[in-house]
Design an enzyme around this catalytic site. Structure first.
Site, PDB file in Angstrom:
ATOM      1  N   GLU A  91       0.839  -1.193   0.000  1.00 48.63           N
ATOM      2  CA  GLU A  91       0.000   0.000   0.000  1.00 48.63           C
ATOM      3  C   GLU A  91       0.879   1.250   0.000  1.00 48.63           C
ATOM      4  O   GLU A  91       1.987   1.236   0.554  1.00 48.63           O
ATOM      5  CB  GLU A  91      -0.883   0.032   1.250  1.00 48.63           C
ATOM      6  CG  GLU A  91      -1.946  -1.048   1.251  1.00 48.63           C
ATOM      7  CD  GLU A  91      -2.968  -0.853   2.367  1.00 48.63           C
ATOM      8  OE1 GLU A  91      -4.162  -0.969   2.075  1.00 48.63           O
ATOM      9  OE2 GLU A  91      -2.576  -0.586   3.512  1.00 48.63           O
ATOM     10  N   CYS A 110       3.648   8.751   0.550  1.00 54.30           N
ATOM     11  CA  CYS A 110       4.234   7.868   1.554  1.00 54.30           C
ATOM     12  C   CYS A 110       4.348   6.493   0.903  1.00 54.30           C
ATOM     13  O   CYS A 110       3.334   5.895   0.539  1.00 54.30           O
ATOM     14  CB  CYS A 110       3.289   7.848   2.751  1.00 54.30           C
ATOM     15  SG  CYS A 110       3.805   6.718   4.037  1.00 54.30           S
ATOM     16  N   CYS A 117       7.119  -6.485   7.154  1.00 54.54           N
ATOM     17  CA  CYS A 117       8.323  -6.030   7.868  1.00 54.54           C
ATOM     18  C   CYS A 117       8.670  -7.069   8.913  1.00 54.54           C
ATOM     19  O   CYS A 117       7.796  -7.634   9.559  1.00 54.54           O
ATOM     20  CB  CYS A 117       8.076  -4.676   8.530  1.00 54.54           C
ATOM     21  SG  CYS A 117       9.517  -4.065   9.449  1.00 54.54           S
ATOM     22  N   CYS A 121       7.392  -4.276  15.484  1.00 53.94           N
ATOM     23  CA  CYS A 121       6.959  -3.295  16.485  1.00 53.94           C
ATOM     24  C   CYS A 121       5.485  -3.574  16.797  1.00 53.94           C
ATOM     25  O   CYS A 121       4.678  -3.766  15.883  1.00 53.94           O
ATOM     26  CB  CYS A 121       7.146  -1.869  15.970  1.00 53.94           C
ATOM     27  SG  CYS A 121       8.843  -1.553  15.463  1.00 53.94           S
ATOM     28  N   CYS A 124       2.339  -1.649  15.200  1.00 59.36           N
ATOM     29  CA  CYS A 124       2.370  -1.357  13.762  1.00 59.36           C
ATOM     30  C   CYS A 124       1.717  -2.480  12.948  1.00 59.36           C
ATOM     31  O   CYS A 124       2.072  -3.653  13.096  1.00 59.36           O
ATOM     32  CB  CYS A 124       3.824  -1.175  13.330  1.00 59.36           C
ATOM     33  SG  CYS A 124       4.058  -1.091  11.553  1.00 59.36           S
ATOM     34  N   GLU A 180      10.910  -1.560   6.464  1.00 65.27           N
ATOM     35  CA  GLU A 180      12.036  -0.836   7.058  1.00 65.27           C
ATOM     36  C   GLU A 180      13.024  -0.532   5.919  1.00 65.27           C
ATOM     37  O   GLU A 180      13.758  -1.424   5.472  1.00 65.27           O
ATOM     38  CB  GLU A 180      12.665  -1.702   8.157  1.00 65.27           C
ATOM     39  CG  GLU A 180      14.012  -1.244   8.663  1.00 65.27           C
ATOM     40  CD  GLU A 180      14.074   0.211   9.135  1.00 65.27           C
ATOM     41  OE1 GLU A 180      13.156   0.668   9.837  1.00 65.27           O
ATOM     42  OE2 GLU A 180      15.053   0.885   8.792  1.00 65.27           O
ATOM     43  N   HIS A 236      10.483   6.364  20.005  1.00 65.37           N
ATOM     44  CA  HIS A 236       9.300   5.846  20.732  1.00 65.37           C
ATOM     45  C   HIS A 236       9.450   5.618  22.231  1.00 65.37           C
ATOM     46  O   HIS A 236       8.463   5.253  22.882  1.00 65.37           O
ATOM     47  CB  HIS A 236       8.788   4.533  20.113  1.00 65.37           C
ATOM     48  CG  HIS A 236       8.518   4.590  18.652  1.00 65.37           C
ATOM     49  ND1 HIS A 236       7.984   5.690  18.029  1.00 65.37           N
ATOM     50  CD2 HIS A 236       8.716   3.666  17.678  1.00 65.37           C
ATOM     51  CE1 HIS A 236       7.866   5.447  16.730  1.00 65.37           C
ATOM     52  NE2 HIS A 236       8.309   4.237  16.490  1.00 65.37           N
ATOM     53  N   ASN A 310      -2.142   5.470  15.985  1.00 61.59           N
ATOM     54  CA  ASN A 310      -3.302   5.146  15.148  1.00 61.59           C
ATOM     55  C   ASN A 310      -3.723   3.710  15.426  1.00 61.59           C
ATOM     56  O   ASN A 310      -2.868   2.853  15.628  1.00 61.59           O
ATOM     57  CB  ASN A 310      -2.937   5.290  13.666  1.00 61.59           C
ATOM     58  CG  ASN A 310      -2.534   6.705  13.333  1.00 61.59           C
ATOM     59  OD1 ASN A 310      -3.156   7.653  13.794  1.00 61.59           O
ATOM     60  ND2 ASN A 310      -1.466   6.866  12.563  1.00 61.59           N
ATOM     61  N   CYS A 353       0.045   6.583   9.623  1.00 60.99           N
ATOM     62  CA  CYS A 353       1.312   5.932   9.968  1.00 60.99           C
ATOM     63  C   CYS A 353       1.054   4.616  10.665  1.00 60.99           C
ATOM     64  O   CYS A 353       0.268   4.544  11.601  1.00 60.99           O
ATOM     65  CB  CYS A 353       2.075   6.809  10.953  1.00 60.99           C
ATOM     66  SG  CYS A 353       3.173   7.937  10.165  1.00 60.99           S
TER      67      CYS A 353
HETATM   68  N1  SAH Z   1      10.102   1.063   9.416  1.00 56.78           N
HETATM   69  C1  SAH Z   1      10.253   2.459   9.464  1.00 56.78           C
HETATM   70  C2  SAH Z   1       9.334   3.214   8.523  1.00 56.78           C
HETATM   71  C3  SAH Z   1       7.893   2.789   8.418  1.00 56.78           C
HETATM   72  S1  SAH Z   1       6.821   3.164   9.719  1.00 56.78           S
HETATM   73  C4  SAH Z   1      10.115   2.965  10.886  1.00 56.78           C
HETATM   74  O1  SAH Z   1       9.656   2.221  11.742  1.00 56.78           O
HETATM   75  O2  SAH Z   1      10.508   4.100  11.129  1.00 56.78           O
HETATM   76  C5  SAH Z   1       6.643   4.932   9.696  1.00 56.78           C
HETATM   77  C6  SAH Z   1       6.342   5.508  11.076  1.00 56.78           C
HETATM   78  O3  SAH Z   1       5.037   5.111  11.551  1.00 56.78           O
HETATM   79  C7  SAH Z   1       7.312   5.036  12.158  1.00 56.78           C
HETATM   80  O4  SAH Z   1       7.756   6.093  12.950  1.00 56.78           O
HETATM   81  C8  SAH Z   1       6.453   4.100  12.936  1.00 56.78           C
HETATM   82  O5  SAH Z   1       6.926   3.901  14.232  1.00 56.78           O
HETATM   83  C9  SAH Z   1       5.127   4.769  12.912  1.00 56.78           C
HETATM   84  N2  SAH Z   1       4.009   3.919  13.330  1.00 56.78           N
HETATM   85  C10 SAH Z   1       3.948   2.572  13.294  1.00 56.78           C
HETATM   86  N3  SAH Z   1       2.762   2.130  13.774  1.00 56.78           N
HETATM   87  C11 SAH Z   1       2.052   3.233  14.106  1.00 56.78           C
HETATM   88  C12 SAH Z   1       0.738   3.438  14.647  1.00 56.78           C
HETATM   89  N4  SAH Z   1      -0.077   2.419  14.909  1.00 56.78           N
HETATM   90  N5  SAH Z   1       0.343   4.709  14.876  1.00 56.78           N
HETATM   91  C13 SAH Z   1       1.157   5.758  14.592  1.00 56.78           C
HETATM   92  N6  SAH Z   1       2.386   5.629  14.057  1.00 56.78           N
HETATM   93  C14 SAH Z   1       2.844   4.379  13.837  1.00 56.78           C
HETATM   94 FE1  SF4 Z   2       8.631  -2.359  10.723  1.00 54.70          FE
HETATM   95 FE2  SF4 Z   2       8.638   0.297  11.081  1.00 54.70          FE
HETATM   96 FE3  SF4 Z   2       6.405  -1.129  11.493  1.00 54.70          FE
HETATM   97 FE4  SF4 Z   2       8.462  -1.341  13.178  1.00 54.70          FE
HETATM   98  S1  SF4 Z   2       7.207   0.489  12.799  1.00 54.70           S
HETATM   99  S2  SF4 Z   2       7.262  -3.034  12.348  1.00 54.70           S
HETATM  100  S3  SF4 Z   2      10.177  -1.169  11.790  1.00 54.70           S
HETATM  101  S4  SF4 Z   2       7.436  -0.853   9.565  1.00 54.70           S
END
Ligand code: SAH
Ligand code: SF4
Length: 362
Positions: A91, A110, A117, A121, A124, A180, A236, A310, A353
């Site tokens: 996406e 974006c 990934c 995390c 996410c 990532e 974070h 989110n 995000c």
């Molecule tokens: N893997 C990379 C880039 C993709 S995620 C990274 O982790 O930085 C882009 C951003 O969205 C990151 O800062 C991530 O921590 C954040 N993110 C992930 N899950 C989220 C959520 N549920 N709500 C808000 N931001 C989130």
């Molecule tokens: Fe991967 Fe970034 Fe999501 Fe963490 S926040 S699981 S590194 S995409």
């Protein structure tokens, strides 16, 4: 058959030479692909018939096919589900920002760097789906060119709300979609160099942001690339105990190592780092956390983006209270650390995000 977006200009030039075509055709071809945004070899009218034939036999233009899209209720955000040549999906999102106190209206895309990934995390959606594969540089470039072509045709001006002042083109590219980017280092850098070329798509490096969860060796490598992109680091949490609870990679690259790498990155590049901090109610949003974060980032050339979490289907984190967000921000200010609460878009269509996955919410 290969996607021609996978090739740098030098690679195209070598390929032409090897096949007895004039090398200078590479620049022409490059202009067609990245300036005129042609997506069919037949439309390259100055190119000889044998070369068109050769290209058609060996290449296609662009690896993504949009199979679904959805527009947010406020008509600011457009999310696509793309199918790749092997049937995998990713996406990507285009956001139309109105002007604010500091900036003009702008379109930001974006984009994704991996299918899924591996880093898991907990908050996410991409992490929750696990890792399938890296995207090629051509697949990364394809997402951008897809939106660029639609935008040229005035598509987004028709389907999205137009911000008050007129403007043209896509301004910013952020690697904040699925995956990532620094785990797919070579393809990400190659795609950035292709998109940055001033004889082609000409996206300014300063308008490209790579977001990483904090892969230390790759941050150090990036510091030597001599490319003026923005780096965002997903921090974070201000201490290892809190961070390891939601960001598993912290066990491999703990906070001290990460901050040392960031310091080195700033020393070498002279560029500010953007720290992203997803606010999780009761988990990392207390004044004590803010205080520790202040101490950690004090005197670093940086900006903190606070992102109220989110929702995703497989986690039950909640957004921090507005007052707690304010106090968090004030505490950072007391350490002279600038911060912004991120204006999130498209949450109800899961385009925010951390919400991107192979979802079925279209
Ligand atoms: N893997 C990379 C880039 C993709 S995620 C990274 O982790 O930085 C882009 C951003 O969205 C990151 O800062 C991530 O921590 C954040 N993110 C992930 N899950 C989220 C959520 N549920 N709500 C808000 N931001 C989130
Ligand atoms: Fe991967 Fe970034 Fe999501 Fe963490 S926040 S699981 S590194 S995409």
């Amino acid at each position: 058959m290969e996607d021609i977006y996978n090739l740098t200009k030098e690679q195209i030039s070598e390929l032409l030479e090897k096949n007895s075509f004039p090398k200078y055709r590479a620049s022409q071809l490059w202009r067609y692909l990245y300036k005129n945004d042609v997506n069919n070899f037949e439309e390259m009218s100055n190119i000889s018939t044998p070369l068109i034939h050769f290209l058609k036999m060996n290449f296609f233009i662009g690896s993504v096919k949009e199979i679904r899209n959805i527009i947010s209720k406020d008509k600011s955000t457009y999310k696509s589900l793309f199918s790749l040549k092997d049937g995998q999906n990713v996406e990507s999102v285009l956001m139309n920002y109105p002007s604010d106190d500091h900036r003009k209206p702008r379109k930001t895309i974006c984009i994704s760097s991996q299918v899924g990934c591996a880093l898991g995390c907990t908050f996410c959606a991409t992490g929750q789906q696990g890792f399938t594969r890296h995207l090629s540089s051509g697949e990364i470039v394809s997402q951008v060119l897809y939106y660029k072509q639609l935008d040229n045709n005035g598509f987004f001006d028709q389907v999205l709300d137009k911000p008050e002042k007129s403007y043209k083109g896509i301004k910013n590219i952020v690697f904040m979609g699925m995956g990532e980017p620094l785990a797919n280092y070579e393809n990400t850098i190659k795609a950035i160099r292709i998109l940055n070329d001033d004889k082609g798509a000409n996206f300014g490096a300063r308008n490209i942001t790579v977001s990483t969860v904090g892969l230390v060796p790759q941050i150090l490598k990036l510091a030597d690339e001599k490319i003026q992109i923005n780096l965002a680091v997903s921090i974070h949490a201000p201490d290892n105990q809190t961070r390891s609870q939601t960001v598993p990679i912290n066990k491999r690259y703990p906070i001290e190592m990460l901050i040392d790498a960031c310091r080195e990155y700033i020393r070498k590049t002279n560029r500010k780092i953007f720290f992203e901090y997803v606010l999780l109610k009761g988990q990392n949003d207390t004044l004590d956390h803010a205080n520790k974060l202040g101490i950690l980032l004090k005197n670093l050339l940086c900006h903190v983006n606070l992102i109220p979490v989110n929702p995703t289907s497989k986690s039950d984190f909640f957004r921090s209270e507005t007052e707690d967000i304010k106090s968090f921000q004030n505490k950072l200010s007391s350490y002279a650390i600038p911060s912004t609460v991120r204006m999130e878009k498209g949450i109800e269509v899961s385009a925010g995000c951390g919400q991107l996955a192979n979802s079925n919410d279209y």
